[in-house]
Design a protein around this motif. Structure first.
Motif: not given
Ligand SMILES: NC(=O)c1ccc[n+]([C@@H]2O[C@H](COP(=O)([O-])OP(=O)(O)OC[C@H]3O[C@@H](n4cnc5c(N)ncnc54)[C@H](O)[C@@H]3O)[C@@H](O)[C@H]2O)c1
Length: 333
Positions: A12, A37, A76, A274
């Protein structure tokens, strides 16, 4: 345009910075269920902050980017679509197949554009491989080898809401495989192991996995991955055809050393994450989303595409658990 972002974690924060730099984007507004955050990311990048999702969605957005934990994606997407806002959501669409199917039905009935974040579709190497396969330049494809090796594992708390190794990690290989070949998977045999920290096993997950897939034209595909590859973040694909073979991700940064004397290739610094490996692809992907928002392009990766990749991931998970070949037709279409 004004873009909202939900979920200010690893990807994010990264996507928020990318969005801020896009010429089509005037304002970015950030929220997270953990407000601190979102506030931190907003402050760091000079962006707006919204106290919660409802406030964000009613703040006059042109588009919304969902980067929250996987367990939150389906709800969402539902909210964003109900508000009629063009949506980008990170992969995967949901934690399980039933919820993914519900999202597909909802999105397709709504007519609201929803773009799923399989960024490899915007990587120039995968695009070139797809072109060569589709043009027939490689002849018939007899084997494909694909791997996704993370340099180091995500934090322990990420695992229970990730969907597991196949749905979270190798799902990227399953999607790009369809993109490169234009074919569908018909059967899988998969296995996996917990070789690193014990918490993977405690959540019923694995940190190393392998799968043998068969495509509907008879091509064999081996897919492998790990959360522990200290040599670097290593994502590649080899496409081996009757007339020629190409490799995606084989360059000076490949996280591999030759065991042969006098061979110095690849000599560059391996990718660590990544973000390093796919930076240009993420920029192209979010640029494409702004074009979707502007109405000047079709959704480049739909919820239905994501469903197909997810079905393969589900088949691999079932195969691993039951130690048998699983036909894709067993996994609800
Ligand atoms: N395309 C890619 O290369 C790639 C890489 C990493 C992660 N991702 C995807 O991105 C997503 C997030 O991964 P990440 O590594 O950033 O995880 P992360 O745990 O670092 O971050 C997730 C965030 O979502 C927040 N969150 C959880 N539920 C929520 C809600 N209902 N409303 C608002 N915020 C909420 C959490 O508080 C946290 O800050 C996952 O679905 C993952 O599969 C994709």
């Amino acid at each position: 345009m004004r873009i909202g972002l939900v979920g200010a974690g690893r990807i994010g924060a990264f996507h928020a910075a990318t969005l801020k730099g896009l010429p089509a984007v005037d304002q970015v507004v950030v929220t997270d269920v953990d407000a601190s955050r979102a506030e931190l990311v907003a402050k760091d990048l000079g962006l707006e902050f919204a106290a919660d999702v409802d406030q964000l969605l009613s703040s006059g957005l042109d588009g919304v980017v969902i980067t929250a934990a996987t367990s939150a994606h389906a709800a969402l997407i539902g909210k964003a679509v109900a508000a009629g806002i063009p949506t980008f959501c990170e992969k995967p669409v949901a934690l399980d197949l039933a919820e993914t199917q519900q999202v597909v039905a909802l999105v397709e009935a709504s007519g609201v554009p929803v773009h799923i974040g399989f960024q490899r579709r915007f990587d120039l190497g995968y695009q070139a491989a797809a072109e060569q396969v589709r043009s027939g330049a490689l002849g018939f494809i007899h084997h494909i080898r694909a791997n996704t090796n993370d340099a180091f594992p995500p934090p322990q708390e990420y695992i229970p809401t990730s969907g597991g190794f196949f749905r979270d990690c190798t799902v990227h290989d399953f999607d790009i495989l369809r993109f490169v070949t234009g074919r569908e998977v018909v059967s899988v045999f998969a296995t996996g192991a917990n070789r690193g920290e014990a918490f993977f096993g405690e959540y019923g997950d694995v940190d190393a996995a392998a799968a043998l897939l068969t495509l509907d034209d008879g091509t064999f595909v081996s897919v492998s991955g790990t959360r522990y590859n200290a040599a670097g973040h290593d994502v590649r694909m080899e496409v081996l055809g009757s007339l020629g073979s190409v490799a995606v991700g084989l360059d000076e940064h490949t996280a591999l050393k030759s065991a042969e004397a006098g061979v110095s290739f690849p000599g560059g610094e391996p990718h660590a994450t990544f973000m390093d490996r796919f930076r240009p692809a993420y920029v192209a992907e979010l640029t494409a989303f702004t074009e979707v928002v502007a109405g000047s392009r079709e959704v480049p990766c739909t919820v239905r595409d994501a469903l197909q990749a997810f079905r393969t991931a589900d088949a691999c998970e079932l195969s691993r658990r039951e130690n048998r070949v699983v036909l894709l037709e067993e996994i609800g279409a």
